[in-house]
Design a protein around this motif. Structure first.
Motif, PDB file in Angstrom:
ATOM      1  N   ASP A  25       0.836  -0.986  -0.028  1.00 35.06           N
ATOM      2  CA  ASP A  25      -0.088   0.100   0.019  1.00 35.06           C
ATOM      3  C   ASP A  25       0.940   1.153   0.267  1.00 35.06           C
ATOM      4  O   ASP A  25       1.894   1.207   0.814  1.00 35.06           O
ATOM      5  CB  ASP A  25      -1.030  -0.053   1.179  1.00 35.06           C
ATOM      6  CG  ASP A  25      -1.888   0.925   1.126  1.00 35.06           C
ATOM      7  OD1 ASP A  25      -1.813   2.053   0.674  1.00 35.06           O
ATOM      8  OD2 ASP A  25      -3.078   0.475   1.438  1.00 35.06           O
ATOM      9  N   ASP A  26       0.355   2.094  -0.703  1.00 35.87           N
ATOM     10  CA  ASP A  26       1.413   3.380  -0.652  1.00 35.87           C
ATOM     11  C   ASP A  26       0.879   4.444   0.435  1.00 35.87           C
ATOM     12  O   ASP A  26       1.714   5.495   0.297  1.00 35.87           O
ATOM     13  CB  ASP A  26       1.189   4.287  -2.134  1.00 35.87           C
ATOM     14  CG  ASP A  26      -0.159   4.623  -2.269  1.00 35.87           C
ATOM     15  OD1 ASP A  26      -1.344   3.949  -1.964  1.00 35.87           O
ATOM     16  OD2 ASP A  26      -0.336   5.553  -3.346  1.00 35.87           O
ATOM     17  N   GLU A  50       4.999  -0.081  -3.175  1.00 31.81           N
ATOM     18  CA  GLU A  50       4.509  -0.211  -4.518  1.00 31.81           C
ATOM     19  C   GLU A  50       4.624  -1.258  -5.125  1.00 31.81           C
ATOM     20  O   GLU A  50       5.340  -2.453  -4.468  1.00 31.81           O
ATOM     21  CB  GLU A  50       4.830   1.076  -5.468  1.00 31.81           C
ATOM     22  CG  GLU A  50       6.525   1.167  -5.194  1.00 31.81           C
ATOM     23  CD  GLU A  50       7.184   0.327  -6.213  1.00 31.81           C
ATOM     24  OE1 GLU A  50       6.611  -0.422  -7.269  1.00 31.81           O
ATOM     25  OE2 GLU A  50       8.382  -0.091  -6.163  1.00 31.81           O
ATOM     26  N   GLY A  51       4.105  -1.788  -6.260  1.00 31.33           N
ATOM     27  CA  GLY A  51       4.119  -3.029  -6.898  1.00 31.33           C
ATOM     28  C   GLY A  51       5.431  -3.656  -7.366  1.00 31.33           C
ATOM     29  O   GLY A  51       5.885  -4.866  -6.932  1.00 31.33           O
ATOM     30  N   LYS A  52       6.460  -2.811  -7.802  1.00 37.72           N
ATOM     31  CA  LYS A  52       7.726  -3.412  -8.364  1.00 37.72           C
ATOM     32  C   LYS A  52       8.683  -3.927  -6.959  1.00 37.72           C
ATOM     33  O   LYS A  52       9.191  -4.904  -6.871  1.00 37.72           O
ATOM     34  CB  LYS A  52       8.349  -2.589  -8.919  1.00 37.72           C
ATOM     35  CG  LYS A  52       8.118  -2.146 -10.180  1.00 37.72           C
ATOM     36  CD  LYS A  52       8.859  -1.414 -11.156  1.00 37.72           C
ATOM     37  CE  LYS A  52       8.559  -1.189 -12.568  1.00 37.72           C
ATOM     38  NZ  LYS A  52       9.306  -0.240 -13.461  1.00 37.72           N
ATOM     39  N   MET A  72      -1.917   2.326  -7.170  1.00 28.22           N
ATOM     40  CA  MET A  72      -0.833   2.792  -6.432  1.00 28.22           C
ATOM     41  C   MET A  72       0.020   3.281  -7.661  1.00 28.22           C
ATOM     42  O   MET A  72      -0.009   3.098  -8.837  1.00 28.22           O
ATOM     43  CB  MET A  72       0.223   1.508  -6.033  1.00 28.22           C
ATOM     44  CG  MET A  72      -0.475   0.853  -4.701  1.00 28.22           C
ATOM     45  SD  MET A  72       0.499  -0.512  -4.165  1.00 28.22           S
ATOM     46  CE  MET A  72       0.352  -1.768  -5.450  1.00 28.22           C
ATOM     47  N   PRO A  73       1.020   4.172  -7.407  1.00 24.19           N
ATOM     48  CA  PRO A  73       1.862   4.652  -8.273  1.00 24.19           C
ATOM     49  C   PRO A  73       2.884   3.536  -8.836  1.00 24.19           C
ATOM     50  O   PRO A  73       3.053   2.625  -8.255  1.00 24.19           O
ATOM     51  CB  PRO A  73       2.488   5.864  -7.709  1.00 24.19           C
ATOM     52  CG  PRO A  73       2.687   5.423  -6.281  1.00 24.19           C
ATOM     53  CD  PRO A  73       1.403   4.648  -5.920  1.00 24.19           C
ATOM     54  N   VAL A  74       3.484   3.944 -10.094  1.00 23.60           N
ATOM     55  CA  VAL A  74       4.665   2.941 -10.613  1.00 23.60           C
ATOM     56  C   VAL A  74       4.080   1.713 -11.213  1.00 23.60           C
ATOM     57  O   VAL A  74       3.882   1.426 -12.458  1.00 23.60           O
ATOM     58  CB  VAL A  74       5.855   2.649  -9.512  1.00 23.60           C
ATOM     59  CG1 VAL A  74       6.768   2.116 -10.476  1.00 23.60           C
ATOM     60  CG2 VAL A  74       6.450   3.853  -8.982  1.00 23.60           C
ATOM     61  N   ASP A  76       0.360  -0.593 -10.451  1.00 24.90           N
ATOM     62  CA  ASP A  76      -0.594  -0.512  -9.560  1.00 24.90           C
ATOM     63  C   ASP A  76      -0.918  -2.247  -9.361  1.00 24.90           C
ATOM     64  O   ASP A  76      -0.254  -2.824  -9.615  1.00 24.90           O
ATOM     65  CB  ASP A  76      -2.026  -0.223 -10.579  1.00 24.90           C
ATOM     66  CG  ASP A  76      -2.410  -0.892 -11.652  1.00 24.90           C
ATOM     67  OD1 ASP A  76      -2.000  -2.070 -11.913  1.00 24.90           O
ATOM     68  OD2 ASP A  76      -2.863  -0.280 -12.385  1.00 24.90           O
ATOM     69  N   THR A  80       0.391  -5.695 -10.731  1.00 21.36           N
ATOM     70  CA  THR A  80       1.245  -6.489  -9.805  1.00 21.36           C
ATOM     71  C   THR A  80       0.611  -7.992  -9.424  1.00 21.36           C
ATOM     72  O   THR A  80       1.272  -8.938  -9.421  1.00 21.36           O
ATOM     73  CB  THR A  80       1.294  -5.653  -8.320  1.00 21.36           C
ATOM     74  OG1 THR A  80       1.760  -4.609  -8.568  1.00 21.36           O
ATOM     75  CG2 THR A  80       2.033  -6.577  -7.414  1.00 21.36           C
TER      76      THR A  80
END
Length: 312
Positions: A25-26, A50-52, A72-74, A76, A80
């Motif tokens: 979670d961001d 974030e996902g990465k 989420m940024p980058v 989502d 993911t």
């Protein structure tokens, strides 16, 4: 809260060790609240913003369950989850989406990409823990059945003697949502049709065409374990027409025909794996068998045969 996953050793969960939960979670506030609730229950918590970062942590320390924010940024939550399900070593980890989105399409998207459940924010700790326990238990009970599920299809569910759904795969929920089979329809119309059909003692393999839906669905009886529990498969009749033609015309199994259908439609092995909720390795194995049956040596030739069969 284990913010730095790189320092933790790789581990495999045992019944006498705490469950390992990855929370993605961001929002620092959301992470803190969930972390406190889970640690109070004796769980080990890993976090990612974030996902990465989540994918890196999951590959290094395989969690027992993942709580995943949708937006989420980058990278989502949807992408993911898709990446997690495409990794054979991570694909069986249950993913619960946490979302503030109320649009049905977003819920369906989360289930279709592999989520087992979703919770709408703000998260209620009691509800979160209850659902996590269910999915953790289901994951352990079904871990030995993954091969069977892969060979028979993923849109499986069980019903009780009254026709009420007791358990269903995420793909079953997603297909019902796509057909706009809302919960009230499932509880009333679906249960009534199943109760009447099962009351006549159908044999395994027999099929029931559902009525009252704009999207054509049918139910196939797989097995009746007890008088109180019946295993069924939900069939998308509109999507099954192409693979069925390949199965009957080329002498393929159901899963082989599904793989060939999507390859003939220009999908890569990885894309076909995501659509069919199997691993890319399984797609490759099916293709090897398909090449032998069709007496070809590559996917282009196999796709050509499939397209001619479909055209006829």
């Amino acid at each position: 809260m284990n913010a730095n996953a790189s320092s933790a050793p790789s581990q495999v969960h045992r019944p006498d060790t705490p469950d390992v939960v990855l929370v993605v979670d961001d929002s620092p506030d959301a992470l803190s609240m969930i972390n406190d609730a889970l640690e109070a229950e004796g769980m080990d918590v890993l976090v990612a913003l974030e996902g990465k970062q989540a994918l890196t942590i999951a590959r290094r320390i395989r969690p027992d369950i993942i709580l995943l924010d949708a937006v989420m940024p980058v990278l989502d939550g949807f992408d993911t989850c898709t990446a997690l399900k495409a990794d054979p070593n991570l694909s069986s980890i249950p993913v619960i989406f946490m979302t503030g989105l109320s649009d049905t399409n977003d819920v369906v998207r989360g289930l279709e990409c592999g989520g087992v459940d979703y919770l709408t924010k703000p998260i209620q700790p009691g509800e979160l823990l209850a659902r996590m326990r269910v999915h953790l238990n289901n994951a352990r009970l079904t871990s030995s059945a993954q091969t069977a599920l892969d060979s028979t299809g993923q849109t499986l569910f069980t019903v009780n003697a009254d026709g009420a759904i007791q358990w269903a795969t995420p793909q079953t929920h997603a297909l019902l949502a796509r057909a706009r089979a809302v919960e009230r329809w499932q509880q009333n119309e679906l249960a009534s049709q199943l109760r009447h059909w099962l009351g006549h003692g159908p044999e395994p393999g027999h099929q029931l065409t559902l009525t009252g839906l704009d999207h054509a669905l049918s139910i196939r009886l797989i097995a009746q374990h007890t008088h109180q529990e019946t295993l069924l498969k939900l069939v998308d009749e509109e999507r099954a027409a192409g693979p069925a033609l390949l199965k009957n015309g080329l002498g393929l199994t159901e899963r082989e025909s599904e793989v060939l259908y999507w390859v003939a439609n220009g999908k890569s092995n990885r894309e076909a794996a995501q659509i069919l909720t199997m691993s890319p390795r399984t797609v490759n194995k099916h293709l090897e068998t398909i090449f032998q049956k069709l007496a070809v040596d590559n996917r282009t030739a196999a796709a050509g045969i499939a397209l001619r069969q479909l055209a006829e």
